[in-house]
Design a protein around this motif. Structure first.
Motif, PDB file in Angstrom:
ATOM      1  N   LEU A 103       0.433   3.978  24.484  1.00  0.00           N
ATOM      2  CA  LEU A 103      -0.795   3.000  24.669  1.00  0.00           C
ATOM      3  C   LEU A 103      -1.651   3.903  25.859  1.00  0.00           C
ATOM      4  O   LEU A 103      -1.015   4.533  26.475  1.00  0.00           O
ATOM      5  CB  LEU A 103      -0.306   1.678  25.293  1.00  0.00           C
ATOM      6  CG  LEU A 103       0.462   0.831  24.280  1.00  0.00           C
ATOM      7  CD1 LEU A 103       0.986  -0.429  24.966  1.00  0.00           C
ATOM      8  CD2 LEU A 103      -0.312   0.495  23.057  1.00  0.00           C
ATOM      9  N   ASP A 104      -2.824   3.437  25.749  1.00  0.00           N
ATOM     10  CA  ASP A 104      -3.801   3.932  26.790  1.00  0.00           C
ATOM     11  C   ASP A 104      -3.639   3.359  28.360  1.00  0.00           C
ATOM     12  O   ASP A 104      -2.857   2.434  28.194  1.00  0.00           O
ATOM     13  CB  ASP A 104      -5.213   4.104  26.337  1.00  0.00           C
ATOM     14  CG  ASP A 104      -5.857   2.648  26.116  1.00  0.00           C
ATOM     15  OD1 ASP A 104      -5.381   1.647  26.589  1.00  0.00           O
ATOM     16  OD2 ASP A 104      -6.785   2.882  25.311  1.00  0.00           O
ATOM     17  N   ALA A 105      -4.422   3.902  29.094  1.00  0.00           N
ATOM     18  CA  ALA A 105      -4.129   3.221  30.557  1.00  0.00           C
ATOM     19  C   ALA A 105      -4.611   1.663  30.489  1.00  0.00           C
ATOM     20  O   ALA A 105      -3.902   0.972  30.996  1.00  0.00           O
ATOM     21  CB  ALA A 105      -4.982   4.091  31.527  1.00  0.00           C
ATOM     22  N   ILE A 106      -5.772   1.507  29.590  1.00  0.00           N
ATOM     23  CA  ILE A 106      -6.104  -0.007  29.821  1.00  0.00           C
ATOM     24  C   ILE A 106      -5.240  -0.910  29.177  1.00  0.00           C
ATOM     25  O   ILE A 106      -4.808  -1.998  29.833  1.00  0.00           O
ATOM     26  CB  ILE A 106      -7.634  -0.134  28.867  1.00  0.00           C
ATOM     27  CG1 ILE A 106      -8.609   0.890  29.640  1.00  0.00           C
ATOM     28  CG2 ILE A 106      -7.758  -1.624  28.576  1.00  0.00           C
ATOM     29  CD1 ILE A 106      -9.878   0.712  28.999  1.00  0.00           C
ATOM     30  N   ASP A 107      -4.459  -0.600  27.986  1.00  0.00           N
ATOM     31  CA  ASP A 107      -3.652  -1.486  27.245  1.00  0.00           C
ATOM     32  C   ASP A 107      -2.339  -1.418  28.405  1.00  0.00           C
ATOM     33  O   ASP A 107      -1.585  -2.427  28.211  1.00  0.00           O
ATOM     34  CB  ASP A 107      -3.190  -0.912  26.144  1.00  0.00           C
ATOM     35  CG  ASP A 107      -4.304  -1.181  25.024  1.00  0.00           C
ATOM     36  OD1 ASP A 107      -5.105  -2.155  25.264  1.00  0.00           O
ATOM     37  OD2 ASP A 107      -4.239  -0.518  24.006  1.00  0.00           O
ATOM     38  N   PHE A 139      -9.783   8.757  32.345  1.00  0.00           N
ATOM     39  CA  PHE A 139      -8.817   8.699  31.669  1.00  0.00           C
ATOM     40  C   PHE A 139      -8.427   7.536  30.870  1.00  0.00           C
ATOM     41  O   PHE A 139      -7.185   7.233  30.531  1.00  0.00           O
ATOM     42  CB  PHE A 139      -7.580   9.462  32.196  1.00  0.00           C
ATOM     43  CG  PHE A 139      -7.975  10.819  32.961  1.00  0.00           C
ATOM     44  CD1 PHE A 139      -8.028  12.106  32.252  1.00  0.00           C
ATOM     45  CD2 PHE A 139      -7.968  10.825  34.230  1.00  0.00           C
ATOM     46  CE1 PHE A 139      -8.472  13.329  32.451  1.00  0.00           C
ATOM     47  CE2 PHE A 139      -8.572  12.223  34.759  1.00  0.00           C
ATOM     48  CZ  PHE A 139      -8.717  13.531  34.081  1.00  0.00           C
ATOM     49  N   ALA A 140      -9.321   6.634  31.184  1.00  0.00           N
ATOM     50  CA  ALA A 140      -8.920   5.230  30.693  1.00  0.00           C
ATOM     51  C   ALA A 140      -8.556   5.013  29.228  1.00  0.00           C
ATOM     52  O   ALA A 140      -7.365   4.108  28.945  1.00  0.00           O
ATOM     53  CB  ALA A 140     -10.208   4.039  31.022  1.00  0.00           C
ATOM     54  N   ASN A 141      -8.887   5.615  28.413  1.00  0.00           N
ATOM     55  CA  ASN A 141      -8.492   5.790  27.030  1.00  0.00           C
ATOM     56  C   ASN A 141      -7.759   6.825  26.544  1.00  0.00           C
ATOM     57  O   ASN A 141      -7.480   6.934  25.320  1.00  0.00           O
ATOM     58  CB  ASN A 141      -9.951   5.778  26.241  1.00  0.00           C
ATOM     59  CG  ASN A 141     -10.796   4.684  26.383  1.00  0.00           C
ATOM     60  OD1 ASN A 141     -12.055   4.872  26.824  1.00  0.00           O
ATOM     61  ND2 ASN A 141     -10.421   3.516  26.301  1.00  0.00           N
ATOM     62  N   LEU A 142      -7.087   7.619  27.553  1.00  0.00           N
ATOM     63  CA  LEU A 142      -6.011   8.508  27.250  1.00  0.00           C
ATOM     64  C   LEU A 142      -4.695   7.926  26.870  1.00  0.00           C
ATOM     65  O   LEU A 142      -4.261   6.971  27.683  1.00  0.00           O
ATOM     66  CB  LEU A 142      -6.132   9.556  28.394  1.00  0.00           C
ATOM     67  CG  LEU A 142      -5.051  10.734  28.004  1.00  0.00           C
ATOM     68  CD1 LEU A 142      -5.628  11.477  26.720  1.00  0.00           C
ATOM     69  CD2 LEU A 142      -5.362  11.813  29.196  1.00  0.00           C
ATOM     70  N   LYS A 143      -3.891   8.118  26.038  1.00  0.00           N
ATOM     71  CA  LYS A 143      -2.577   7.809  25.956  1.00  0.00           C
ATOM     72  C   LYS A 143      -1.633   8.244  27.299  1.00  0.00           C
ATOM     73  O   LYS A 143      -1.682   9.469  27.532  1.00  0.00           O
ATOM     74  CB  LYS A 143      -1.758   8.114  24.687  1.00  0.00           C
ATOM     75  CG  LYS A 143      -2.278   7.407  23.435  1.00  0.00           C
ATOM     76  CD  LYS A 143      -1.645   7.637  22.162  1.00  0.00           C
ATOM     77  CE  LYS A 143      -2.237   7.135  20.965  1.00  0.00           C
ATOM     78  NZ  LYS A 143      -1.453   7.360  19.758  1.00  0.00           N
ATOM     79  N   MET A 151      -0.165  11.023  37.940  1.00  0.00           N
ATOM     80  CA  MET A 151      -1.199   9.858  37.471  1.00  0.00           C
ATOM     81  C   MET A 151      -0.651   8.797  37.131  1.00  0.00           C
ATOM     82  O   MET A 151      -1.182   7.585  37.391  1.00  0.00           O
ATOM     83  CB  MET A 151      -1.925  10.509  36.237  1.00  0.00           C
ATOM     84  CG  MET A 151      -2.697  11.804  36.445  1.00  0.00           C
ATOM     85  SD  MET A 151      -3.113  12.784  35.016  1.00  0.00           S
ATOM     86  CE  MET A 151      -4.369  11.655  34.163  1.00  0.00           C
ATOM     87  N   SER A 152       0.467   8.671  36.464  1.00  0.00           N
ATOM     88  CA  SER A 152       1.397   7.336  36.325  1.00  0.00           C
ATOM     89  C   SER A 152       1.582   6.517  37.433  1.00  0.00           C
ATOM     90  O   SER A 152       1.600   5.338  37.323  1.00  0.00           O
ATOM     91  CB  SER A 152       2.392   7.796  35.493  1.00  0.00           C
ATOM     92  OG  SER A 152       2.259   8.422  34.135  1.00  0.00           O
TER      93      SER A 152
END
Length: 248
Positions: A103-107, A139-143, A151-152
């Motif tokens: 999942l990306d960052a938003i999800d 990077f909001a839409n990056l898995k 970053m995590s």
């Protein structure tokens, strides 16, 4: 009445005496009884944490700090003794462990924020703020499988700092990220303290304990060696590091 009471808590873990790593070792050892050693991590620890206090916990590696935190947060159960909590706790410990890499960052923020107790509407309203805090807007839409560990971690802290309940438990929080991210964490911490939140901080950094805590404990071999003003504990810890480790 204390907000958190740790009463005569003890915790031990069983460690295999013989480590079997290869398939051959496991097959040859199938009919041999496993032998274990008992590692006593905490032994009769008692602590009272008053409402609104910032308590620091210091000690060498293996002194029982992380185990004590996890017992206070309900992750581990004590073998003996009891823990009484009179407020909701937000543990900012090993964040990001439960991320879904597909999942990306938003999800992931929506998922993790829900686990931390935030309503979905509030998470959506706070999404831009959370991503900005972690410096991950691009990077909001990056898995997340493409994220670095740093970053995590920043994303996890950003969500957790938004979901703080009455007590916040921090494990080496000010050791994550670059200078800018650390400064944002520090500002958020002081905002929470100004709002009356209680804090429990584990750190190896004497400056962190002396600066951000009112009182501190020094753990050694599962016992409370010293309990006093945060600066005094930080100084004693530095002194202890120059002494040889003794087996008890």
């Amino acid at each position: 009445m204390a907000l958190i009471e740790v009463d005569n808590v003890s915790k031990a873990f069983r460690i295999p005496s013989v480590h079997r790593q290869t398939i051959r070792e496991h097959l040859l050892g199938m009919f041999e009884p496993r032998r274990f050693q008992t590692l006593q991590v905490l032994d009769g620890v008692s602590i009272d944490v008053p409402r609104g206090e910032a308590l620091g916990i210091m000690g060498r590696n293996g002194s029982g700090k992380s185990t004590l935190l996890k017992i206070m947060c309900g992750v581990f159960l004590p073998d003996k003794g009891r823990v009484t909590t009179r407020a909701a706790i937000t543990p900012i410990l090993e964040l990001g462990v439960g991320w879904n890499p597909e999942l990306d960052a938003i999800d992931n923020v929506l998922l993790f924020g829900s686990v931390m107790g935030l309503p979905l509407q509030q998470i959506r309203r706070s999404m831009d703020e959370i991503l900005a805090f972690a410096e991950l807007e691009r990077f909001a839409n990056l898995k997340l499988k493409h994220y670095s560990s740093g970053m995590s971690e920043r994303l996890g802290y950003a969500v957790a700092f938004k979901a703080v309940r009455e007590v916040v438990v921090l494990d080496e929080i000010f050791a994550v990220g670059d200078a800018g991210f650390k400064a944002r964490c520090e500002r958020r911490y002081w905002e929470l303290r100004a709002l009356g939140h209680t804090a429990i901080i584990v750190s190896h950094d004497p400056r962190v304990i002396a600066t951000f805590c009112d009182r501190a404990l020094l753990l050694d071999s599962g016992h409370i060696m010293m309990d006093g003003k945060a600066r005094d504990i930080a100084d004693r810890y530095v002194s202890m590091l120059t002494q040889p480790v003794t087996n008890s």
